[in-house]
Design a protein around this motif. Structure first.
Motif, short mmCIF file in Angstrom:
data_model
loop_
_atom_site.label_atom_id
_atom_site.label_comp_id
_atom_site.label_asym_id
_atom_site.label_seq_id
_atom_site.Cartn_x
_atom_site.Cartn_y
_atom_site.Cartn_z
N SER A 1 -21.13 23.48 8.07
CA SER A 1 -20.74 24.74 8.68
C SER A 1 -20.42 24.59 10.16
O SER A 1 -19.91 25.53 10.78
CB SER A 1 -21.87 25.78 8.51
OG SER A 1 -22.24 25.93 7.15
N LEU A 2 -20.76 23.44 10.73
CA LEU A 2 -20.51 23.18 12.14
C LEU A 2 -19.07 22.69 12.34
O LEU A 2 -18.41 22.26 11.38
CB LEU A 2 -21.50 22.13 12.64
CG LEU A 2 -22.97 22.55 12.59
CD1 LEU A 2 -23.88 21.36 12.90
CD2 LEU A 2 -23.25 23.69 13.57
N GLN B 1 -18.96 10.33 17.40
CA GLN B 1 -20.02 10.66 16.46
C GLN B 1 -21.06 11.51 17.20
O GLN B 1 -21.54 11.12 18.27
CB GLN B 1 -20.67 9.39 15.92
CG GLN B 1 -19.73 8.57 15.05
CD GLN B 1 -20.46 7.60 14.15
OE1 GLN B 1 -21.53 7.12 14.48
NE2 GLN B 1 -19.86 7.29 13.00
N CYS B 2 -21.38 12.65 16.63
CA CYS B 2 -22.35 13.51 17.30
C CYS B 2 -23.33 14.11 16.30
O CYS B 2 -23.03 14.23 15.11
CB CYS B 2 -21.67 14.60 18.12
SG CYS B 2 -20.58 15.65 17.20
N ILE B 3 -24.50 14.44 16.79
CA ILE B 3 -25.55 15.01 15.98
C ILE B 3 -25.07 16.30 15.34
O ILE B 3 -24.49 17.16 16.01
CB ILE B 3 -26.80 15.29 16.84
CG1 ILE B 3 -27.32 13.99 17.46
CG2 ILE B 3 -27.88 15.99 16.04
CD1 ILE B 3 -27.69 12.92 16.46
N ALA B 4 -25.31 16.45 14.05
CA ALA B 4 -24.90 17.67 13.33
C ALA B 4 -26.04 18.05 12.39
O ALA B 4 -26.00 17.76 11.19
CB ALA B 4 -23.60 17.44 12.56
N ASN B 5 -27.07 18.67 12.95
CA ASN B 5 -28.14 19.17 12.10
C ASN B 5 -28.69 20.47 12.67
O ASN B 5 -28.40 20.84 13.81
CB ASN B 5 -29.25 18.13 11.90
CG ASN B 5 -29.95 17.70 13.17
OD1 ASN B 5 -30.45 18.53 13.92
ND2 ASN B 5 -30.00 16.40 13.43
N VAL C 1 -20.79 18.74 22.80
CA VAL C 1 -19.97 17.55 22.56
C VAL C 1 -18.87 17.88 21.55
O VAL C 1 -17.70 17.50 21.73
CB VAL C 1 -20.84 16.38 22.04
CG1 VAL C 1 -19.98 15.17 21.71
CG2 VAL C 1 -21.89 16.01 23.08
N MET C 2 -19.22 18.60 20.49
CA MET C 2 -18.22 19.00 19.50
C MET C 2 -17.11 19.82 20.15
O MET C 2 -15.92 19.59 19.90
CB MET C 2 -18.88 19.82 18.39
CG MET C 2 -19.87 19.07 17.54
SD MET C 2 -20.68 20.21 16.37
CE MET C 2 -22.02 19.17 15.77
N ALA C 3 -17.49 20.78 21.00
CA ALA C 3 -16.49 21.64 21.64
C ALA C 3 -15.57 20.82 22.55
O ALA C 3 -14.35 21.03 22.57
CB ALA C 3 -17.19 22.74 22.44
#
Length: 322
Positions: free
Chosen positions: A280-281, A189-193, A213-215
């Motif tokens: 969009s992320l 779970q990671c921040i997405a804003n 983190v997403m990458a």
């Protein structure tokens, strides 16, 4: 509703219903309204319910337990979490199992599909450990590797949980290292804003860098759950609960004044635009913090409208940068 691949796990709906709103953390609602929201979410095609004991002292899990009485609709999966802290290694297994047992009792279920560590992993000697507000939310990297991860793997082998995951907030190098180690978490779970901000969940100096983190998750085949699309209300038209003026979310609300001005220019609801930006992320599913059917419907409409076009993302990024 659109479904995406989700690391090693079955495909997941692009939206996940989160437990923060169901646990009544994000403003006033009622138990019955939360049950109705769960039913509407599943009817709309949402296939994942993301819960935790911390969401209203178990209230979110009780809502889902009351909504389905242990008979989840086909294809619907449930997560929960444990705020483990940093106990002696010989206590880890017992703490995790008690947390799961209590969650399952509230949910009227016999198994969790996905179980998250609800703590930030940090090196043993990191300055975060000197922050008294942070200590209860930290697990040392050494404890995780030596005791927590093996306990997670045992729970999967026993069929108590289907898979395990990490909270991707905290010490960036530790998170990325764990995403690349084996066995790897199934999801993070990671921040997405649009502010790249964890708000009040930030216990460390420097930028959070959630896109790194997403990458790393993508590179290692780990599913990505985006959280805090509206940054606990800071990216909505108005904060929906009383907070002191120096609260992190109030500071972020002030920081987002340019974003709200852009939304007014476009005739858009800031919360909806913030969710579309998050979609969009590079995430697989976005966790919603809604507390009623009306907020849910707005988020679903935003998802149906799709991610923001690149030129609008650029405009949002420009105002977010100040």
């Amino acid at each position: 509703m659109q479904h995406n691949s989700f690391g090693p796990l079955p495909a997941v709906s692009v939206l996940t219903l989160g437990g923060g709103g169901l646990g009544m953390l994000w403003g006033a609602t009622t138990f019955d309204e939360c049950i109705a929201t769960v039913h509407d979410a599943v009817a709309s095609g949402i296939t994942l319910l993301d819960l935790a004991p911390r969401y209203g002292d178990g209230k979110a899990e009780e809502v889902v337990g009351a909504a389905f009485d242990g008979r989840l609709p086909p294809g619907v999966r449930v997560t929960s979490k444990c705020n483990l802290g940093n106990p002696p290694s010989d206590q880890v297994d017992g703490i995790l199992r008690r947390s799961i047992e209590q969650s399952l009792q509230r949910l009227h279920l016999s198994r969790l599909d996905l179980f998250f560590l609800h703590c930030n992993v940090a090196p043993d000697d990191h300055p975060m450990w000197r922050n008294p507000e942070a200590v209860a939310r930290l697990t040392s990297y050494e404890l995780f590797v030596d005791s927590v991860r093996p306990a997670f793997e045992r729970l999967v082998a026993e069929g108590v949980i289907g898979a395990w995951g990490l909270t991707g907030i905290g010490h960036l190098d530790s998170i990325i290292k764990l995403l690349g180690e084996r066995p790897a978490p199934a999801a993070v779970q990671c921040i997405a804003n649009l502010l790249d901000s964890p708000g009040g969940l930030k216990f460390f100096d420097g930028p959070a860098r959630p896109r790194d983190v997403m990458a790393a998750a993508r590179a290692n085949g780990v599913g990505v759950m985006g959280i805090r699309a509206v940054q606990a209300g800071a990216l909505t038209a108005a904060i929906d609960r009383p907070l002191p003026s120096d609260h992190p979310e109030m500071r972020e609300y002030a920081r987002a004044a340019g974003f709200r001005a852009l939304c007014a220019e476009l005739g858009e609801d800031p919360a909806v635009l913030a969710h579309r930006y998050a979609l969009s992320l590079p995430i697989d599913t976005l966790v919603l913090g809604v507390k009623n059917r009306w907020e849910l419907a707005a988020c679903i409409a935003g998802a149906e409208a799709g991610p923001l076009p690149a030129e609008l993302v650029a405009r949002v990024d420009a105002v977010a940068a100040g």
